[in-house]
Design an enzyme around this catalytic site. Structure first.
Site, mmCIF file in Angstrom:
data_model
loop_
_atom_site.group_PDB
_atom_site.id
_atom_site.type_symbol
_atom_site.label_atom_id
_atom_site.label_comp_id
_atom_site.label_asym_id
_atom_site.label_seq_id
_atom_site.Cartn_x
_atom_site.Cartn_y
_atom_site.Cartn_z
ATOM 1 C CG ASN A 1 0.101 -0.114 8.509
ATOM 2 O OD1 ASN A 1 -0.033 0.576 7.494
ATOM 3 N ND2 ASN A 1 1.111 0.028 9.347
ATOM 4 C CB ALA B 1 8.463 4.943 10.417
ATOM 5 C CB VAL B 2 8.978 6.738 5.071
ATOM 6 C CG1 VAL B 2 9.317 7.865 4.112
ATOM 7 C CG2 VAL B 2 9.773 5.473 4.739
ATOM 8 C CE1 TYR C 1 7.451 -4.364 5.814
ATOM 9 C CE2 TYR C 1 5.249 -4.352 6.760
ATOM 10 C CZ TYR C 1 6.568 -3.976 6.811
ATOM 11 O OH TYR C 1 7.033 -3.217 7.848
ATOM 12 C CD GLU D 1 5.064 -9.839 15.701
ATOM 13 O OE1 GLU D 1 5.319 -8.769 16.298
ATOM 14 O OE2 GLU D 1 5.316 -10.946 16.185
HETATM 15 C C1 LIG Z 1 4.780 1.618 5.011
HETATM 16 C C2 LIG Z 1 5.821 2.713 4.705
HETATM 17 C C3 LIG Z 1 7.095 2.441 5.491
HETATM 18 C C4 LIG Z 1 6.136 2.675 3.188
HETATM 19 O O1 LIG Z 1 7.163 3.640 2.950
HETATM 20 P P1 LIG Z 1 7.360 4.363 1.536
HETATM 21 O O2 LIG Z 1 8.709 4.993 1.521
HETATM 22 O O3 LIG Z 1 6.197 5.241 1.275
HETATM 23 O O4 LIG Z 1 7.328 3.117 0.520
HETATM 24 P P2 LIG Z 1 7.895 3.096 -0.979
HETATM 25 O O5 LIG Z 1 7.780 4.453 -1.588
HETATM 26 O O6 LIG Z 1 9.242 2.462 -0.987
HETATM 27 O O7 LIG Z 1 6.808 2.128 -1.664
HETATM 28 C C5 LIG Z 1 7.146 0.975 -2.425
HETATM 29 C C6 LIG Z 1 5.856 0.295 -2.863
HETATM 30 O O8 LIG Z 1 5.096 -0.149 -1.724
HETATM 31 C C7 LIG Z 1 3.688 -0.003 -2.003
HETATM 32 N N1 LIG Z 1 3.114 1.047 -1.155
HETATM 33 C C8 LIG Z 1 3.764 1.881 -0.314
HETATM 34 N N2 LIG Z 1 2.886 2.716 0.287
HETATM 35 C C9 LIG Z 1 1.663 2.399 -0.195
HETATM 36 C C10 LIG Z 1 0.364 2.922 0.028
HETATM 37 N N3 LIG Z 1 0.142 3.963 0.869
HETATM 38 N N4 LIG Z 1 -0.658 2.368 -0.649
HETATM 39 C C11 LIG Z 1 -0.480 1.346 -1.509
HETATM 40 N N5 LIG Z 1 0.748 0.814 -1.789
HETATM 41 C C12 LIG Z 1 1.801 1.337 -1.120
HETATM 42 C C13 LIG Z 1 3.606 0.412 -3.480
HETATM 43 O O9 LIG Z 1 3.618 -0.772 -4.249
HETATM 44 C C14 LIG Z 1 4.916 1.182 -3.644
HETATM 45 O O10 LIG Z 1 5.331 1.277 -4.974
HETATM 46 P P3 LIG Z 1 4.755 2.490 -5.916
HETATM 47 O O11 LIG Z 1 4.891 3.773 -5.133
HETATM 48 O O12 LIG Z 1 5.645 2.418 -7.126
HETATM 49 O O13 LIG Z 1 3.321 2.148 -6.197
HETATM 50 C C15 LIG Z 1 5.240 4.135 5.034
HETATM 51 O O14 LIG Z 1 3.926 4.248 4.522
HETATM 52 C C16 LIG Z 1 5.224 4.467 6.525
HETATM 53 O O15 LIG Z 1 6.201 5.005 7.079
HETATM 54 N N6 LIG Z 1 4.085 4.173 7.193
HETATM 55 C C17 LIG Z 1 3.970 4.480 8.648
HETATM 56 C C18 LIG Z 1 4.797 3.532 9.491
HETATM 57 C C19 LIG Z 1 4.349 2.092 9.304
HETATM 58 O O16 LIG Z 1 3.182 1.777 9.196
HETATM 59 N N7 LIG Z 1 5.348 1.184 9.284
HETATM 60 C C20 LIG Z 1 5.120 -0.253 9.154
HETATM 61 C C21 LIG Z 1 5.235 -0.899 10.501
HETATM 62 S S1 LIG Z 1 4.897 -2.653 10.409
#
Ligand SMILES: CC(C)(COP(=O)(O)OP(=O)(O)OC[C@H]1O[C@@H](n2cnc3c(N)ncnc32)[C@H](O)[C@@H]1OP(=O)(O)O)[C@@H](O)C(=O)NCCC(=O)NCCS
Length: 157
Positions: free
Chosen positions: A119, A81-82, A126, A114
């Site tokens: 989501n 998570a971020v 992923y 998983e």
């Molecule tokens: C999923 C999560 C961890 C991604 O973190 P992040 O730091 O924003 O991801 P990144 O910036 O490294 O993204 C890398 C790539 O992933 C994809 N991506 C990430 N978030 C995305 C979104 N909201 N929509 C579409 N593509 C997405 C894109 O391809 C992105 O590259 P780009 O920004 O150049 O287009 C974040 O949205 C999060 O914390 N979500 C809530 C917790 C969660 O759902 N965790 C997963 C549990 S299984």
């Protein structure tokens, strides 16, 4: 007109320390999409065999975390998570790349996770990083009930 440059973070990645626990709990609290795995419990004992708890840091604060565990040659991402304000800046990518390096060094050959099927951001993340869907578990999650999609990434080759 000049287009705006994409925001890219260059976070420092390090192993979590016990004192990080409150910040990790905040990030978890602000991430209802994810499971409530308690990295804070694990932060107290990151020396547990097979457990990997990483945090990303900007100069100001902790911006995210990744929790994984490994058994033999299989590893699993339990949570990632971020902080909302830091999303789409490459933080999760930096955490994942660091974890991949660590897990390979520990001879893991397959990485699983998983994710709730609704989501979409996590699934996009992923897929962007080479994970493929290998299964689906109906009604795996509660509140609300929802299927889990199982993803795998091979760590060899
Ligand atoms: C999923 C999560 C961890 C991604 O973190 P992040 O730091 O924003 O991801 P990144 O910036 O490294 O993204 C890398 C790539 O992933 C994809 N991506 C990430 N978030 C995305 C979104 N909201 N929509 C579409 N593509 C997405 C894109 O391809 C992105 O590259 P780009 O920004 O150049 O287009 C974040 O949205 C999060 O914390 N979500 C809530 C917790 C969660 O759902 N965790 C997963 C549990 S299984």
């Amino acid at each position: 007109m000049a287009s705006e440059a994409p925001r890219r973070a260059c976070p420092q990645i390090r192993r979590a320390r016990p004192e990080d626990a409150p910040r990790l709990a905040e990030i978890l609290e602000d991430s209802p999409e994810t499971v409530k795995w308690l990295p804070t419990d694990t932060a107290a004992d990151t020396s547990l065999a097979g457990t990997l708890l990483l945090v990303s840091e900007s100069p100001q604060e902790i911006t995210g975390f990744l929790l994984a565990r490994q058994a033999a040659d299989e590893a699993e991402i339990l949570n990632i998570a971020v902080r909302r304000a830091n999303r789409r800046t490459g933080v999760a990518t930096a955490l994942l790349l660091y974890a991949l390096k660590e897990l390979r060094a520990r001879n893991a050959t397959r990485l699983f996770l998983e994710v709730r099927q609704s989501n979409a951001p996590a699934i996009a993340f992923y897929c962007r990083h080479g994970f493929c869907q290998v299964g689906k578990r109906p009604a795996y999650y509660r509140q609300p009930s929802e299927a889990a999609l199982v993803f795998e990434r091979k760590l060899t080759g």
